[in-house]
Design an enzyme around this catalytic site. Structure first.
Site, PDB file in Angstrom:
ATOM      1  N   ASN A  89      36.604  35.611  40.894  1.00 23.57           N
ATOM      2  CA  ASN A  89      36.737  35.205  42.296  1.00 23.57           C
ATOM      3  C   ASN A  89      37.691  36.196  42.957  1.00 23.57           C
ATOM      4  O   ASN A  89      38.736  36.520  42.392  1.00 23.57           O
ATOM      5  CB  ASN A  89      37.323  33.795  42.389  1.00 23.57           C
ATOM      6  CG  ASN A  89      36.476  32.770  41.668  1.00 23.57           C
ATOM      7  OD1 ASN A  89      35.266  32.763  41.799  1.00 23.57           O
ATOM      8  ND2 ASN A  89      37.101  31.924  40.888  1.00 23.57           N
ATOM      9  N   GLN A  96      39.411  32.262  44.703  1.00 27.43           N
ATOM     10  CA  GLN A  96      40.532  32.648  43.850  1.00 27.43           C
ATOM     11  C   GLN A  96      41.739  31.780  44.155  1.00 27.43           C
ATOM     12  O   GLN A  96      42.160  31.658  45.305  1.00 27.43           O
ATOM     13  CB  GLN A  96      40.874  34.125  44.055  1.00 27.43           C
ATOM     14  CG  GLN A  96      41.925  34.639  43.105  1.00 27.43           C
ATOM     15  CD  GLN A  96      42.179  36.130  43.260  1.00 27.43           C
ATOM     16  OE1 GLN A  96      41.552  36.809  44.063  1.00 27.43           O
ATOM     17  NE2 GLN A  96      43.108  36.633  42.477  1.00 27.43           N
ATOM     18  N   VAL A  98      44.801  31.746  41.904  1.00 25.54           N
ATOM     19  CA  VAL A  98      46.022  32.466  41.522  1.00 25.54           C
ATOM     20  C   VAL A  98      45.887  33.922  41.961  1.00 25.54           C
ATOM     21  O   VAL A  98      44.924  34.589  41.569  1.00 25.54           O
ATOM     22  CB  VAL A  98      46.253  32.388  39.995  1.00 25.54           C
ATOM     23  CG1 VAL A  98      47.510  33.160  39.603  1.00 25.54           C
ATOM     24  CG2 VAL A  98      46.348  30.934  39.537  1.00 25.54           C
ATOM     25  N   HIS A 102      41.983  38.198  37.367  1.00 28.08           N
ATOM     26  CA  HIS A 102      41.624  37.583  36.087  1.00 28.08           C
ATOM     27  C   HIS A 102      40.119  37.355  36.042  1.00 28.08           C
ATOM     28  O   HIS A 102      39.468  37.235  37.069  1.00 28.08           O
ATOM     29  CB  HIS A 102      42.374  36.270  35.849  1.00 28.08           C
ATOM     30  CG  HIS A 102      42.190  35.231  36.912  1.00 28.08           C
ATOM     31  ND1 HIS A 102      42.764  35.318  38.167  1.00 28.08           N
ATOM     32  CD2 HIS A 102      41.489  34.079  36.903  1.00 28.08           C
ATOM     33  CE1 HIS A 102      42.436  34.256  38.878  1.00 28.08           C
ATOM     34  NE2 HIS A 102      41.652  33.491  38.139  1.00 28.08           N
ATOM     35  N   HIS A 104      37.131  34.924  34.429  1.00 28.82           N
ATOM     36  CA  HIS A 104      36.809  33.648  33.797  1.00 28.82           C
ATOM     37  C   HIS A 104      35.691  33.865  32.778  1.00 28.82           C
ATOM     38  O   HIS A 104      34.714  34.556  33.069  1.00 28.82           O
ATOM     39  CB  HIS A 104      36.288  32.636  34.838  1.00 28.82           C
ATOM     40  CG  HIS A 104      37.294  32.235  35.846  1.00 28.82           C
ATOM     41  ND1 HIS A 104      37.971  31.044  35.784  1.00 28.82           N
ATOM     42  CD2 HIS A 104      37.734  32.870  36.963  1.00 28.82           C
ATOM     43  CE1 HIS A 104      38.784  30.952  36.815  1.00 28.82           C
ATOM     44  NE2 HIS A 104      38.665  32.048  37.550  1.00 28.82           N
TER      45      HIS A 104
END
Length: 118
Positions: A89, A96, A98, A102, A104
């Site tokens: 995201n 998103q 955070v 990153h 997932h």
């Protein structure tokens, strides 16, 4: 150990990398950490997090760094499931939560997810 660049806020993930917060770590090397998501959206839901902080994926401009992130995500995914989905995201409008890049890893469905957007 704070991997946030000057001027960037410390995130939940930088605190996990620094071991200030607990997490179920499933993989770690010198550049990445992978943890179980605390609010899973699939039977297996892992997060692959670069230790070098960027706010979102589209801030990663080095091809080698981008490739290493995806190769690490694939390596971690294959350790946990034969079939999987990789998802990123970008930004609040893209889901998103955070502000730290990153990937997932979603997996573990008996016959696949209910939809291609799950």
């Amino acid at each position: 150990m704070d991997n946030a660049a000057p001027g960037q806020p410390t995130t939940l993930f930088t605190r996990i990398v620094a071991r200030e917060l607990p997490a179920d770590v499933v993989y770690e090397d010198e550049r990445y950490i992978a943890i179980r998501d605390i609010a899973p959206k699939a039977p297996i839901h892992l997060l692959v997090i670069p230790k070098r902080v960027t706010t979102r994926l589209d801030e990663v401009t080095d091809a080698a760094e981008m490739g290493e992130l995806w190769l690490t995500a694939v390596r971690v995914a294959r350790q946990h499931a034969p079939d999987y989905r990789l998802l990123v995201n970008c930004g609040e409008g893209g889901g998103q939560v955070v502000p730290h890049t990153h990937v997932h890893i979603l997996a573990g469905w008996e016959s696949g997810p209910e939809s291609d957007t799950q």
